[in-house]
Design a protein around this motif. Sequence first.
Motif, PDB file in Angstrom:
ATOM      1  N   GLY A  29     105.235  74.899  61.070  1.00  0.00           N
ATOM      2  CA  GLY A  29     105.515  74.201  59.714  1.00  0.00           C
ATOM      3  C   GLY A  29     104.621  74.415  58.786  1.00  0.00           C
ATOM      4  O   GLY A  29     103.657  75.018  58.920  1.00  0.00           O
ATOM      5  N   ASN A  32     102.653  69.956  57.878  1.00  0.00           N
ATOM      6  CA  ASN A  32     101.777  68.852  58.796  1.00  0.00           C
ATOM      7  C   ASN A  32     100.736  69.864  59.874  1.00  0.00           C
ATOM      8  O   ASN A  32     101.195  70.906  60.177  1.00  0.00           O
ATOM      9  N   GLN A  51     101.657  64.328  65.412  1.00  0.00           N
ATOM     10  CA  GLN A  51     101.421  65.248  64.132  1.00  0.00           C
ATOM     11  C   GLN A  51     100.474  64.219  63.267  1.00  0.00           C
ATOM     12  O   GLN A  51     100.626  63.192  62.907  1.00  0.00           O
ATOM     13  N   LEU A  92     115.049  61.213  66.289  1.00  0.00           N
ATOM     14  CA  LEU A  92     113.621  61.216  66.689  1.00  0.00           C
ATOM     15  C   LEU A  92     113.532  59.664  67.259  1.00  0.00           C
ATOM     16  O   LEU A  92     113.998  58.777  66.587  1.00  0.00           O
ATOM     17  N   LEU A 116     108.865  60.993  70.651  1.00  0.00           N
ATOM     18  CA  LEU A 116     109.360  61.432  72.096  1.00  0.00           C
ATOM     19  C   LEU A 116     109.685  63.235  71.986  1.00  0.00           C
ATOM     20  O   LEU A 116     110.337  63.361  71.102  1.00  0.00           O
ATOM     21  N   ILE A 118     111.867  66.191  72.464  1.00  0.00           N
ATOM     22  CA  ILE A 118     113.131  66.671  72.453  1.00  0.00           C
ATOM     23  C   ILE A 118     113.040  67.935  73.523  1.00  0.00           C
ATOM     24  O   ILE A 118     112.592  69.142  73.056  1.00  0.00           O
ATOM     25  N   THR A 123     114.030  75.326  67.943  1.00  0.00           N
ATOM     26  CA  THR A 123     114.338  75.672  66.549  1.00  0.00           C
ATOM     27  C   THR A 123     114.230  77.200  66.495  1.00  0.00           C
ATOM     28  O   THR A 123     113.554  77.824  67.162  1.00  0.00           O
ATOM     29  N   ASN A 225     114.742  75.630  60.840  1.00  0.00           N
ATOM     30  CA  ASN A 225     114.046  75.509  61.869  1.00  0.00           C
ATOM     31  C   ASN A 225     113.623  73.977  61.779  1.00  0.00           C
ATOM     32  O   ASN A 225     112.683  73.440  62.478  1.00  0.00           O
ATOM     33  N   ASN A 226     114.263  72.950  60.952  1.00  0.00           N
ATOM     34  CA  ASN A 226     114.431  71.599  60.996  1.00  0.00           C
ATOM     35  C   ASN A 226     115.452  71.034  61.937  1.00  0.00           C
ATOM     36  O   ASN A 226     115.533  69.828  61.608  1.00  0.00           O
ATOM     37  N   ASP A 241     111.619  66.590  61.317  1.00  0.00           N
ATOM     38  CA  ASP A 241     111.086  66.681  60.046  1.00  0.00           C
ATOM     39  C   ASP A 241     111.449  65.796  58.862  1.00  0.00           C
ATOM     40  O   ASP A 241     112.200  66.190  57.919  1.00  0.00           O
TER      41      ASP A 241
HETATM   42  P1  ADP Z   1     106.514  70.515  59.589  1.00  0.00           P
HETATM   43  O1  ADP Z   1     106.715  69.574  58.554  1.00  0.00           O
HETATM   44  O2  ADP Z   1     105.120  71.117  59.780  1.00  0.00           O
HETATM   45  O3  ADP Z   1     107.416  71.714  59.355  1.00  0.00           O
HETATM   46  P2  ADP Z   1     108.057  69.486  62.196  1.00  0.00           P
HETATM   47  O4  ADP Z   1     108.386  68.241  62.084  1.00  0.00           O
HETATM   48  O5  ADP Z   1     109.051  70.420  61.546  1.00  0.00           O
HETATM   49  O6  ADP Z   1     106.631  69.816  61.335  1.00  0.00           O
HETATM   50  O7  ADP Z   1     107.504  70.163  63.358  1.00  0.00           O
HETATM   51  C1  ADP Z   1     106.902  71.596  63.753  1.00  0.00           C
HETATM   52  C2  ADP Z   1     107.622  72.008  64.948  1.00  0.00           C
HETATM   53  O8  ADP Z   1     107.413  71.280  65.996  1.00  0.00           O
HETATM   54  C3  ADP Z   1     109.264  72.060  64.776  1.00  0.00           C
HETATM   55  O9  ADP Z   1     109.734  73.236  64.269  1.00  0.00           O
HETATM   56  C4  ADP Z   1     109.682  71.846  66.397  1.00  0.00           C
HETATM   57  O10 ADP Z   1     109.871  73.078  67.054  1.00  0.00           O
HETATM   58  C5  ADP Z   1     108.545  71.179  66.923  1.00  0.00           C
HETATM   59  N1  ADP Z   1     108.920  69.642  66.959  1.00  0.00           N
HETATM   60  C6  ADP Z   1     108.877  68.532  66.224  1.00  0.00           C
HETATM   61  N2  ADP Z   1     109.212  67.416  66.536  1.00  0.00           N
HETATM   62  C7  ADP Z   1     109.718  67.377  67.883  1.00  0.00           C
HETATM   63  C8  ADP Z   1     110.121  66.809  68.769  1.00  0.00           C
HETATM   64  N3  ADP Z   1     110.318  65.824  68.763  1.00  0.00           N
HETATM   65  N4  ADP Z   1     110.468  67.479  70.088  1.00  0.00           N
HETATM   66  C9  ADP Z   1     110.180  68.560  70.322  1.00  0.00           C
HETATM   67  N5  ADP Z   1     109.499  69.597  69.298  1.00  0.00           N
HETATM   68  C10 ADP Z   1     109.604  68.931  68.095  1.00  0.00           C
END
Ligand code: ADP
Length: 369
Positions: A29, A32, A51, A92, A116, A118, A123, A225-226, A241
């Motif tokens: 991302g 974050n 995060q 989430l 948790l 997933i 993505t 990718n979200n 996200d």
């Molecule tokens: P950013 O705001 O930096 O884009 P994200 O929340 O999209 O951050 O998270 C970055 C990556 O982490 C996602 O693209 C995904 O692959 C992975 N990710 C985020 N949350 C989860 C989750 N709950 N379970 C599994 N993978 C996750």
Amino acid sequence: MNTQTLRPEVIGGFQIPGNYIESRPYGGGHINDTFVAAFSQAGTRVRYIFQRINDRIFTDPAALMDNIQRVTGEAHRRLVAAGVPDASRRTLTVLPSRDGLPYVRDKEGKFWRGYLFIEGARTYDIIQNERQAYEAARAFGGFQSLVASLPGQRLHETIPDFHNTRSRYERLKQAVAADAKGRLAGVGAEWDFIQRRENIVDRLLDLSAKGEIPERVTHNDTKLNNVMIDDATETGVCVIDLDTAMPGLALYDFGDMVRTATSPALEDEPDVSKVRMQMPMFEALVRGYLSEAGSFLNEAEISHLAFSGKLITLEIGIRFFTDYLEGDVYFKTKRPDHNLDRLRTQLALVKSIEEQEDAMENLVREVAK
Ligand code: ADP
Ligand code: GN1
Ligand code: MG
């Protein structure tokens, strides 16, 4: 790269049973710092996402987490009520801290959250096939549907004027005037391209001001990718996200899907000749999104689906441009001209959309019938 590490004091602040094993930076991302951590729970390996919230961009992380808790709580309740068996994989789940808060603060006062993990899904940065486009759009439409009648007060605006394309345009104008890093000379053509399209920046804002398109609870960052796509079934399992889940226009969400799920090139592809809006992907997005959102969208929203793709692509281009001129202070960058490459892909995509806009509009009319 994450400049942060996930420290024991942070992990220990969450209510997680079992024993911590290991963690590493995760995901790509722009905002974050994300980590995956593994725990042993009576011999079973269980993973979590942690995060660190970027508090330069999100200035009120507690309010942000309040939004996320309300939105995910509502989604979970609605899924359970509908008899969905794996509700905790479909939205989430925020980990509580030992104090019962939806975040833990580290020694520097920075906010961390946990989710948790997933499992069995991933993505994608580039769309692979029409099925994925359909599924991603269905998932984002489903998210809007789940939170459409969120009880309680209006959600906090985690970033004010986030999709106000006019104010994004005006900020770019200021960055151009200041030219703080002396970069404008190399990007005159890009600035001309954007100026020639100033006439579109107010269109959705005007419709909204006239009450023709309503405010809704929207995701506001519906990049391909979200959304997590299931490895086995290829269905869209969970929208992630949620930092910008807040009041917005449904069209912002659809527009960002067009921006990120119709082109076969990465957002930062240096060779812009690879960028194009692919009609079969657009059709799949429209069908997938309307399968969930068709029941609540009004006619003005539906008739601007194609336009929204062009507008949001221009808007994000404007933001990459502004950040480039200001010296790469907002989006994470990995190379000197990273934001410039991103800007150029966005403008190439706007051009490709313009070339096909009539056909896109006809297609929406056909599908919506
Ligand atoms: P950013 O705001 O930096 O884009 P994200 O929340 O999209 O951050 O998270 C970055 C990556 O982490 C996602 O693209 C995904 O692959 C992975 N990710 C985020 N949350 C989860 C989750 N709950 N379970 C599994 N993978 C996750
Ligand atoms: C950022 O966090 P991430 O990478 O999903 C940005 C979006 C942009 C996107 C462009 C809070 O999203 O608005 O559209 O980059 N998020 C924020 O790729 O500014
Ligand atoms: Mg993301």
